[in-house]
Design an enzyme around this catalytic site. Structure first.
Site, short mmCIF file in Angstrom:
data_model
loop_
_atom_site.label_atom_id
_atom_site.label_comp_id
_atom_site.label_asym_id
_atom_site.label_seq_id
_atom_site.Cartn_x
_atom_site.Cartn_y
_atom_site.Cartn_z
N PHE A 152 23.88 -3.77 3.98
CA PHE A 152 25.27 -3.65 3.53
C PHE A 152 26.08 -3.32 4.77
O PHE A 152 25.73 -2.39 5.50
CB PHE A 152 25.44 -2.51 2.51
CG PHE A 152 26.88 -2.25 2.14
CD1 PHE A 152 27.39 -2.68 0.92
CD2 PHE A 152 27.74 -1.57 3.01
CE1 PHE A 152 28.73 -2.44 0.58
CE2 PHE A 152 29.07 -1.33 2.67
CZ PHE A 152 29.56 -1.77 1.45
N GLU A 153 27.13 -4.07 4.98
CA GLU A 153 27.99 -3.79 6.12
C GLU A 153 29.36 -4.34 5.82
O GLU A 153 29.48 -5.47 5.37
CB GLU A 153 27.45 -4.54 7.37
CG GLU A 153 27.18 -3.70 8.57
CD GLU A 153 26.60 -4.50 9.75
OE1 GLU A 153 26.68 -5.74 9.77
OE2 GLU A 153 26.08 -3.84 10.64
N VAL A 154 30.39 -3.53 6.03
CA VAL A 154 31.75 -4.04 6.03
C VAL A 154 32.31 -3.66 7.38
O VAL A 154 32.30 -2.47 7.75
CB VAL A 154 32.62 -3.42 4.90
CG1 VAL A 154 34.05 -3.94 4.98
CG2 VAL A 154 32.02 -3.73 3.53
#
Ligand SMILES: Nc1nc2c(ncn2[C@@H]2O[C@H](COP(=O)(O)OP(=O)(O)O)[C@@H](O)[C@H]2O)c(=O)[nH]1
Ligand SMILES: *[C@@H]1O[C@H](CO)[C@@H](O)[C@H](O)[C@H]1NC(C)=O
Ligand SMILES: [Mg+2]
Length: 385
Positions: free
Chosen positions: A271-273
């Site tokens: 998960f990465e923003v």
């Protein structure tokens, strides 16, 4: 006359051949890395034209943030990715309609493209990864790389060649793919993941308005055997490039002893923003190149997670990093599951608070709160076991 005619003919034919050759060459496009772009909007041509222009506030003309989802996947990941995307679409993207970029080291097949096009609410774009971003650079000894895979066969993914290309790609190349160059922010989604809660705000707008460059949901300790020389290499890099270090950074998130050693803490990058300006910027570009020249992606098994995390912790001021506590998220075997009743109710969370990984010892999110001086939720102590 006859001779002159013959000469003139030869010159004419020669010229035509040259002109033809030039014409042919100028029309031979190189390899194309954009497989297909699916337009779901009604006024296609208009949307394409408009999206090339940048507006003053950096939004797309239709008001969406300059952002996309991105999933790196193989054709055989299709159904595991379908469930992950369905979840993100239902919990978030059905309201915001951001695009979705799919990247693969091989062409996506028709089944993959058809299923994904019907699933996502923004545009679906399918890209092939350029060969030179998913292969051995010339300075790497493939014999030494093979020996490493043999020696590391008892370590998770230690014997895998493709996993190493994947980690190197996610570390230094995905944000340079032609399809990604159209965007500034991205949200990475992997197969077999799940959102546990509604996301009732525009995550990308939040990033822009609050000057966030990197955001995460889960943190964890890395397997030390996969990154034996990563920290020393990082310190060597910093010695040569001291200007990359940001003031008020999160050094204490990655080192407990004043940079002597790495404490193995990292953001879990499945998960990465994040804001790709950071990866595309000078500090990170130099860092990645330095690491890549060192060879540790192949001679060890450096993950994109420690690489991204060390960079975000040292090269960014700490207020540019953000923890999304309200985004309930699962990637096996760990959950980010809000434990506060108010957060759970407001966002319709469906995970068990007892499954939350955030406050457990093997997570680093407690340390993150302590380093930043953030308040921990009431009752966190009951979730450490
Ligand atoms: N195209 C492609 N994608 C891959 C490959 N290996 C892994 N991925 C993708 O890279 C991401 C990480 O891989 P995954 O198997 O989930 O690794 P893990 O989460 O570390 O166990 C996922 O999005 C996978 O779909 C590969 O060889 N080719
Ligand atoms: C979105 O960001 C990319 C990368 O920074 C930029 O090239 C593009 O012009 C931006 N688009 C808009 C509409 O501002
Ligand atoms: Mg995964």
């Amino acid at each position: 006359m006859a001779r002159l005619n013959g000469k003139a003919t030869r010159i004419a034919v020669f010229s035509l051949v040259i002109i033809g050759l030039i014409f042919f060459l100028s029309n031979t496009s190189g390899p194309t890395y954009v497989q297909s772009v699916n337009k779901t909007k009604s006024n296609d041509a208009n949307v394409v034209d408009q999206s090339q222009k940048s507006s003053v506030n950096g939004l797309f003309p239709d008001g969406r943030e300059n952002a996309t989802f991105v999933s790196l996947a193989r054709n055989e990941d299709l159904w595991e990715l379908v469930s992950a995307i369905r979840s993100v679409e239902d919990r978030f993207n059905v309201k915001y309609k951001y695009d979705w970029v799919f990247l693969n080291n091989e062409p996506f097949n028709d089944e993959f493209k058809t299923v994904m096009k019907t699933l996502v609410s923004g545009e679906a774009k399918f890209g092939v990864i350029p060969k030179e971003h998913w292969s051995y650079p010339e300075w790497i000894s493939q014999e030494k790389a093979a020996q490493t895979r043999h020696d590391m066969k008892n370590i998770i993914y230690g014997s895998s060649e493709s996993y190493r290309h994947m980690c190197r790609y996610e570390s230094g190349f995905f944000y340079r793919h032609p399809l990604m160059l159209n965007y500034k922010y991205y949200w990475r989604v992997e197969p077999s993941t799940l959102l546990h809660c509604d996301v009732n705000f525009d995550v990308f707008k939040f990033m822009r308005e609050n000057n966030k460059d990197y955001a995460f949901t889960i943190t964890i300790h890395e397997f030390v055997d996969t990154i034996k020389t990563l920290w020393q290499t990082t310190k060597d890099f910093i010695k040569e490039n001291p200007e990359v270090i940001a003031k008020d950074n999160l050094e204490k998130f990655v080192s407990n002893d004043g940079m002597e050693s790495y404490n193995l803490c990292h953001y879990w990058t499945n998960f990465e923003v994040a804001n790709m300006d950071f990866w595309r910027g000078e500090a990170y570009s130099k860092y990645f190149e330095y690491l890549d020249k060192n060879g540790g992606f192949f001679y060890e098994r450096w993950g994109d997670a420690p690489v991204h995390s060390i960079a975000a912790s040292l090269f960014l001021p700490q207020d540019r990093v953000h923890y999304f506590k309200e985004i309930g998220y699962f990637h096996g075997p760990y959950h980010n599951c809000p434990i506060e009743d108010s957060v759970r109710e407001e966002n319709k969370c469906m995970c068990k608070p007892n499954d939350d990984f955030t406050w457990k010892d093997y997570s680093c999110t407690r340390l993150y709160h302590d380093v930043k001086g953030l308040q921990k939720p009431k009752g966190w102590e009951k979730h450490t076991g």
